[in-house]
Scaffold this motif. Structure first.
Motif, PDB file in Angstrom:
ATOM      1  N   THR A  53      10.307   4.946 -13.848  1.00  0.00           N
ATOM      2  CA  THR A  53       9.889   4.460 -13.720  1.00  0.00           C
ATOM      3  C   THR A  53       8.271   3.899 -13.656  1.00  0.00           C
ATOM      4  O   THR A  53       8.025   5.087 -13.413  1.00  0.00           O
ATOM      5  N   SER A  54       8.001   3.132 -13.803  1.00  0.00           N
ATOM      6  CA  SER A  54       6.050   3.351 -13.366  1.00  0.00           C
ATOM      7  C   SER A  54       6.077   2.564 -12.613  1.00  0.00           C
ATOM      8  O   SER A  54       7.099   1.506 -11.951  1.00  0.00           O
ATOM      9  N   PHE A  55       5.335   3.388 -12.079  1.00  0.00           N
ATOM     10  CA  PHE A  55       4.727   2.313 -10.586  1.00  0.00           C
ATOM     11  C   PHE A  55       3.793   1.184  -9.839  1.00  0.00           C
ATOM     12  O   PHE A  55       3.571   1.147  -8.799  1.00  0.00           O
ATOM     13  N   ALA A  56       2.662   1.740 -10.058  1.00  0.00           N
ATOM     14  CA  ALA A  56       1.363   1.200 -10.260  1.00  0.00           C
ATOM     15  C   ALA A  56       0.548   0.351 -10.208  1.00  0.00           C
ATOM     16  O   ALA A  56       0.212  -0.040  -8.644  1.00  0.00           O
ATOM     17  N   THR A  57       1.515  -0.993 -10.136  1.00  0.00           N
ATOM     18  CA  THR A  57       1.200  -2.422 -10.033  1.00  0.00           C
ATOM     19  C   THR A  57       1.506  -2.419  -8.738  1.00  0.00           C
ATOM     20  O   THR A  57       1.535  -3.946  -8.199  1.00  0.00           O
ATOM     21  N   ASP A  75      12.053   6.778  -2.696  1.00  0.00           N
ATOM     22  CA  ASP A  75      13.718   6.128  -2.639  1.00  0.00           C
ATOM     23  C   ASP A  75      14.443   5.166  -3.092  1.00  0.00           C
ATOM     24  O   ASP A  75      15.593   4.169  -3.350  1.00  0.00           O
ATOM     25  N   ALA A  76      12.700   4.312  -2.992  1.00  0.00           N
ATOM     26  CA  ALA A  76      13.101   2.337  -3.077  1.00  0.00           C
ATOM     27  C   ALA A  76      12.838   1.803  -4.764  1.00  0.00           C
ATOM     28  O   ALA A  76      13.283   0.786  -4.805  1.00  0.00           O
ATOM     29  N   LEU A  77      12.385   2.821  -5.367  1.00  0.00           N
ATOM     30  CA  LEU A  77      12.301   2.702  -6.564  1.00  0.00           C
ATOM     31  C   LEU A  77      13.885   2.749  -7.680  1.00  0.00           C
ATOM     32  O   LEU A  77      14.589   2.805  -7.505  1.00  0.00           O
ATOM     33  N   SER A  78      13.580   1.704  -8.811  1.00  0.00           N
ATOM     34  CA  SER A  78      14.438   1.413  -9.863  1.00  0.00           C
ATOM     35  C   SER A  78      15.065   1.775 -10.393  1.00  0.00           C
ATOM     36  O   SER A  78      13.797   1.532 -11.463  1.00  0.00           O
ATOM     37  N   PRO A 129       0.857  -0.982  -0.195  1.00  0.00           N
ATOM     38  CA  PRO A 129      -0.043   0.087   0.294  1.00  0.00           C
ATOM     39  C   PRO A 129       0.915   1.217   0.008  1.00  0.00           C
ATOM     40  O   PRO A 129       0.437   2.395  -0.066  1.00  0.00           O
ATOM     41  N   ILE A 130       2.133   0.910   0.083  1.00  0.00           N
ATOM     42  CA  ILE A 130       3.193   2.447   0.233  1.00  0.00           C
ATOM     43  C   ILE A 130       4.420   1.877  -0.632  1.00  0.00           C
ATOM     44  O   ILE A 130       4.590   1.058  -0.018  1.00  0.00           O
ATOM     45  N   VAL A 131       4.911   3.252  -1.406  1.00  0.00           N
ATOM     46  CA  VAL A 131       5.793   3.223  -2.007  1.00  0.00           C
ATOM     47  C   VAL A 131       6.974   4.857  -1.821  1.00  0.00           C
ATOM     48  O   VAL A 131       6.362   5.324  -2.063  1.00  0.00           O
TER      49      VAL A 131
END
Length: 167
Positions: free
Chosen positions: A30-34, A12-15, A7-9
């Motif tokens: 980067t896309s991160f909705a999924t 800083d943790a995204l590649s 539920p939380i992103v």
């Protein structure tokens, strides 16, 4: 939720995927909705270097987009106008024709960082007014073999009956 959803992103943790195309286009994004379990929204994080843009000037016929500037300054090219943008600005890009074509350009000296949020239509037509191109695309969740993506140029159209048996 699956093991890969949360539920939380934290940003800083995204590649990030780093890429460059010619002299005008470059980004780390980067896309991160999924990751959040979202199916009807697209969400991307974008870092654009000074003097660059992450995409050509374009408009969507179906999908709405919104951008939130996290850091930096730039220019929002929207329709026939150009607007200065800065940290804290929210930019709208509703579906439509050339009047809603848009592009974010980093005109500052530091990276321009923003979030992109969009509706995720199963089918969309995207036009590129500067180059006269269009993109026709459709996707089906879980059935990539039933997806369609075709880039073309306006004016290269065929007759409706072209190539049809017996026509």
């Amino acid at each position: 939720m699956t093991d890969q959803q949360t539920p939380i992103v934290n940003i800083d943790a995204l590649s990030l995927d780093r890429w460059k195309q010619g002299e005008l286009y470059e980004s780390a994004d980067t896309s991160f909705a999924t990751m959040l379990g979202l199916k009807g929204l697209g969400v991307s994080y974008n870092e654009v270097p000074a003097g660059k843009s992450s995409c050509p000037f374009h408009n969507h016929h179906v999908e709405d987009e919104m951008f939130f500037v996290i850091e930096g300054t730039g220019e929002y090219r929207f329709g026939s106008a150009r607007h200065p943008i800065r940290k804290g600005d929210v930019l709208g890009a509703p579906a439509g024709g050339a009047e809603t074509a848009h592009q974010i350009i980093n005109t500052g000296a530091t990276p321009l960082i923003y979030l992109g949020i969009s509706t995720k239509a199963a089918t969309d037509i995207v036009e590129y007014p500067d180059s006269g191109k269009f993109l026709a695309k459709t996707r089906r969740e879980g059935a990539p073999d039933r997806s369609f993506r075709e880039m073309g140029r306006a004016g290269d159209s065929l007759d409706y009956w072209d190539g049809e048996p017996g026509a």
